[in-house]
Design a protein around this motif. Sequence first.
Motif, PDB file in Angstrom:
ATOM      1  N   ALA A 172       0.491  -1.482  -0.194  1.00 39.80           N
ATOM      2  CA  ALA A 172      -0.139  -0.133  -0.238  1.00 39.80           C
ATOM      3  C   ALA A 172       1.053   1.489  -0.037  1.00 39.80           C
ATOM      4  CB  ALA A 172      -0.954   0.232   1.098  1.00 39.80           C
ATOM      5  N   GLU A 173       2.379   0.690   0.761  1.00 38.47           N
ATOM      6  CA  GLU A 173       3.238   1.967   0.247  1.00 38.47           C
ATOM      7  C   GLU A 173       3.515   2.391  -0.725  1.00 38.47           C
ATOM      8  OE1 GLU A 173       7.149   4.306   2.945  1.00 38.47           O
ATOM      9  OE2 GLU A 173       6.210   1.838   3.308  1.00 38.47           O
ATOM     10  N   GLU A 174       3.616   1.615  -1.370  1.00 37.56           N
ATOM     11  CA  GLU A 174       4.295   1.712  -2.933  1.00 37.56           C
ATOM     12  C   GLU A 174       3.025   2.321  -3.509  1.00 37.56           C
ATOM     13  OE1 GLU A 174       5.779  -0.467  -6.954  1.00 37.56           O
ATOM     14  OE2 GLU A 174       4.347  -1.254  -5.618  1.00 37.56           O
ATOM     15  N   LEU A 175       2.255   2.022  -3.021  1.00 36.72           N
ATOM     16  CA  LEU A 175       0.764   1.931  -4.357  1.00 36.72           C
ATOM     17  C   LEU A 175       0.394   3.969  -3.842  1.00 36.72           C
ATOM     18  CD1 LEU A 175      -2.168   1.804  -6.218  1.00 36.72           C
ATOM     19  CD2 LEU A 175      -3.232   1.441  -3.628  1.00 36.72           C
ATOM     20  N   GLY A 176       0.729   4.402  -2.587  1.00 35.72           N
ATOM     21  CA  GLY A 176       0.787   5.818  -2.343  1.00 35.72           C
ATOM     22  C   GLY A 176       1.360   6.614  -3.082  1.00 35.72           C
ATOM     23  N   ASP A 177       2.520   6.131  -3.240  1.00 32.46           N
ATOM     24  CA  ASP A 177       3.976   7.136  -3.154  1.00 32.46           C
ATOM     25  C   ASP A 177       3.695   6.802  -4.795  1.00 32.46           C
ATOM     26  OD1 ASP A 177       6.584   8.170  -3.264  1.00 32.46           O
ATOM     27  OD2 ASP A 177       7.463   7.021  -4.218  1.00 32.46           O
ATOM     28  N   VAL A 178       3.189   5.799  -5.614  1.00 32.30           N
ATOM     29  CA  VAL A 178       2.894   6.362  -6.784  1.00 32.30           C
ATOM     30  C   VAL A 178       2.045   6.898  -7.437  1.00 32.30           C
ATOM     31  CG1 VAL A 178       3.061   4.776  -9.188  1.00 32.30           C
ATOM     32  CG2 VAL A 178       4.076   3.984  -7.612  1.00 32.30           C
ATOM     33  N   ILE A 179       0.787   6.615  -6.884  1.00 26.72           N
ATOM     34  CA  ILE A 179      -0.121   7.788  -6.835  1.00 26.72           C
ATOM     35  C   ILE A 179       0.325   9.209  -6.693  1.00 26.72           C
ATOM     36  CG2 ILE A 179      -2.582   8.220  -6.863  1.00 26.72           C
ATOM     37  CD1 ILE A 179      -1.991   6.291  -8.442  1.00 26.72           C
ATOM     38  N   ASP A 180       0.717   9.362  -5.678  1.00 24.40           N
ATOM     39  CA  ASP A 180       0.897  10.490  -5.497  1.00 24.40           C
ATOM     40  C   ASP A 180       1.856  11.414  -6.397  1.00 24.40           C
ATOM     41  OD1 ASP A 180      -0.638  10.266  -3.002  1.00 24.40           O
ATOM     42  OD2 ASP A 180       0.428  10.532  -1.835  1.00 24.40           O
ATOM     43  N   SER A 181       2.668  10.697  -6.819  1.00 23.85           N
ATOM     44  CA  SER A 181       3.704  11.449  -7.224  1.00 23.85           C
ATOM     45  C   SER A 181       3.701  11.654  -8.947  1.00 23.85           C
ATOM     46  CB  SER A 181       4.833   9.722  -7.778  1.00 23.85           C
ATOM     47  OG  SER A 181       5.533   9.928  -6.844  1.00 23.85           O
ATOM     48  N   LEU A 182       2.471  10.901  -9.110  1.00 20.43           N
ATOM     49  CA  LEU A 182       1.800  11.252 -10.378  1.00 20.43           C
ATOM     50  C   LEU A 182       0.642  12.256 -10.510  1.00 20.43           C
ATOM     51  CD1 LEU A 182       0.813   6.961 -11.720  1.00 20.43           C
ATOM     52  CD2 LEU A 182       2.410   9.000 -12.718  1.00 20.43           C
ATOM     53  N   VAL A 183       0.168  12.746  -9.460  1.00 18.31           N
ATOM     54  CA  VAL A 183      -0.325  14.131  -9.043  1.00 18.31           C
ATOM     55  C   VAL A 183       0.916  14.606  -9.693  1.00 18.31           C
ATOM     56  CG1 VAL A 183      -1.786  14.997  -7.829  1.00 18.31           C
ATOM     57  CG2 VAL A 183      -2.357  12.939  -8.042  1.00 18.31           C
ATOM     58  N   ALA A 184       2.141  14.583  -8.388  1.00 24.44           N
ATOM     59  CA  ALA A 184       2.806  15.974  -8.630  1.00 24.44           C
ATOM     60  C   ALA A 184       4.102  16.034  -9.995  1.00 24.44           C
ATOM     61  CB  ALA A 184       3.834  15.721  -7.597  1.00 24.44           C
ATOM     62  N   TYR A 185       3.841  15.004 -10.404  1.00 25.12           N
ATOM     63  CA  TYR A 185       4.192  15.574 -12.434  1.00 25.12           C
ATOM     64  C   TYR A 185       3.055  15.443 -13.256  1.00 25.12           C
ATOM     65  CZ  TYR A 185       8.542  14.494 -10.509  1.00 25.12           C
ATOM     66  OH  TYR A 185      10.199  14.049 -10.041  1.00 25.12           O
ATOM     67  N   GLY A 186       1.809  15.640 -13.256  1.00 24.77           N
ATOM     68  CA  GLY A 186       0.940  16.664 -13.314  1.00 24.77           C
ATOM     69  C   GLY A 186      -0.291  15.573 -14.688  1.00 24.77           C
ATOM     70  N   LEU A 187       0.163  14.132 -14.304  1.00 24.08           N
ATOM     71  CA  LEU A 187      -0.344  13.416 -15.264  1.00 24.08           C
ATOM     72  C   LEU A 187      -1.822  13.344 -14.737  1.00 24.08           C
ATOM     73  CD1 LEU A 187      -0.310  10.946 -17.145  1.00 24.08           C
ATOM     74  CD2 LEU A 187       0.027   9.365 -15.897  1.00 24.08           C
ATOM     75  N   LEU A 188      -2.234  12.633 -13.445  1.00 17.15           N
ATOM     76  CA  LEU A 188      -3.252  12.875 -12.474  1.00 17.15           C
ATOM     77  C   LEU A 188      -4.716  14.263 -12.306  1.00 17.15           C
ATOM     78  CD1 LEU A 188      -2.781   9.259 -11.132  1.00 17.15           C
ATOM     79  CD2 LEU A 188      -3.955   9.299 -13.400  1.00 17.15           C
ATOM     80  N   VAL A 189      -4.843  13.826 -12.107  1.00 10.42           N
ATOM     81  CA  VAL A 189      -5.784  15.578 -11.325  1.00 10.42           C
ATOM     82  C   VAL A 189      -6.676  15.285 -10.446  1.00 10.42           C
ATOM     83  CG1 VAL A 189      -7.193  17.892 -11.973  1.00 10.42           C
ATOM     84  CG2 VAL A 189      -4.883  16.440 -13.892  1.00 10.42           C
ATOM     85  N   ALA A 190      -6.650  15.738  -9.379  1.00  9.46           N
ATOM     86  CA  ALA A 190      -7.423  15.802  -8.564  1.00  9.46           C
ATOM     87  C   ALA A 190      -8.965  16.270  -8.636  1.00  9.46           C
ATOM     88  CB  ALA A 190      -7.125  14.991  -7.442  1.00  9.46           C
ATOM     89  N   LYS A 191     -10.131  15.966  -8.077  1.00  7.00           N
ATOM     90  CA  LYS A 191     -10.601  17.535  -7.798  1.00  7.00           C
ATOM     91  C   LYS A 191     -11.281  17.212  -6.518  1.00  7.00           C
ATOM     92  CE  LYS A 191     -14.463  14.518 -10.470  1.00  7.00           C
ATOM     93  NZ  LYS A 191     -15.940  13.938 -10.493  1.00  7.00           N
ATOM     94  N   PRO A 192     -11.273  19.405  -6.993  1.00  9.65           N
ATOM     95  CA  PRO A 192     -11.247  19.842  -6.135  1.00  9.65           C
ATOM     96  C   PRO A 192     -11.929  19.101  -4.398  1.00  9.65           C
ATOM     97  CG  PRO A 192     -11.434  21.081  -8.098  1.00  9.65           C
ATOM     98  CD  PRO A 192     -11.618  20.195  -7.841  1.00  9.65           C
ATOM     99  N   LYS A 193     -11.962  18.871  -3.665  1.00 10.80           N
ATOM    100  CA  LYS A 193     -12.820  19.262  -2.097  1.00 10.80           C
ATOM    101  C   LYS A 193     -12.926  20.319  -1.470  1.00 10.80           C
ATOM    102  CE  LYS A 193      -9.440  15.240  -0.956  1.00 10.80           C
ATOM    103  NZ  LYS A 193      -8.192  14.804   0.018  1.00 10.80           N
TER     104      LYS A 193
END
Length: 396
Positions: free
Chosen positions: A375-396
């Motif tokens: 789970a730690e790897e999953l969180g790190d990879v997904i957060d990195s993809l947000v940081a580098y702009g591939l994934l976009v989160a909807k505003p909370k």
Amino acid sequence: MMNDPSAATALGMLIAPLSPAEFFEHYYERKFHRSPVKHSQTSGLLTLDRIDEIISDSELPPSAISMAKSGQSLPADEYTFSNGVVDRGAVLDNFRDGATIILPQLQFADGKLYNFCLALERQFGARVQTNVYLTPPEAHGFGVHYDNHDVFVIQLSGAKEWEIYGDREALPFRGEGFRKGQDDTGELKENFVLEAGECLYVPRGTSHRAPNHGTEPSLHITVGILVQTWAEFMLEAVAEASLRIPEMRRSLPRDLFFDRSKAQSDHAAIFRQLADDIAEKASFDATLAAFSGNFIRAQGPRVRGALRALANGIGMEDRLTVRDHILFSFEGGDGDRQIVLAGSSIPMSDRLAEQLDERIGQGSLAKADFDVDDAEELGDVIDSLVAYGLLVAKPK
């Protein structure tokens, strides 16, 4: 407005009423095309007020602005201080005196222009940049010349009187700039006025000139298509193949330049043998992979919204979408998987890579969608993809 244009919308505006198939078959790299359609949405890309804001309030390193007048570039010391800092007052004073203000590669400082460029990159398979020109009335920035890359011109306000001259015998390489007084521009072929909302395509090597028309300042965007050629691809193929040809590592013969008779026999035979070895061992797939990876890494990241998403934290159920126009690829084999995107390569386990590839292909994902052991790897990879702009989160 063109806040986030699709690839089809961006290209369609530039080439209307042509279809992409018609444009690429009959005009691309062949002849100019003036679109007879006026597009109101061009004003959504850039305005004179935005130019005013950039010049007055933005950080302006010396590379962010240049000026030209009567066919000649102005020396930088005419609009910068002695320490190289842009003298904003001098910029405007030179504009008042008939000089064109040029903002090169403004897409890096303007989100709308950058999204527009990213949309076009998918159509052309090439880097796309913008140069912006603001020309005062009754003036022109440059004389007759050709560019060494294809351009689209988007007239935003005012008008330009375009003169289209002849073409080079062969398309120029990127390093082959126009040489004033040496290169033949050919005879004048077309003369017309490009008005606000109209677009024009000019292939590289086609000579042209564009003085201002009318009593208003002219504001236009030149969209440059920075293609890579087969020559560059083949050079990379030779370099890649040489890694598997030990003889390519040997130094040139000591008498190559001095013994012409031997160079025409023994040395020529070595050359032909190496050429045969390259033809046998050059790999299209390996060369394509190298070009593709470099192309993806060189794309500037688009990270708007990432800071807020990461500051708020991305929960297991938070739905993320794939940002438009961002390039990426999965590379590597078993035990060495990674996703390559602008500015980074992110390694991950095979199991996560397989699931991530599938989820990205679906267009959206959440951490809860994955079935992984780490789970730690999953969180790190997904957060990195947000940081580098591939994934976009909807505003909370």
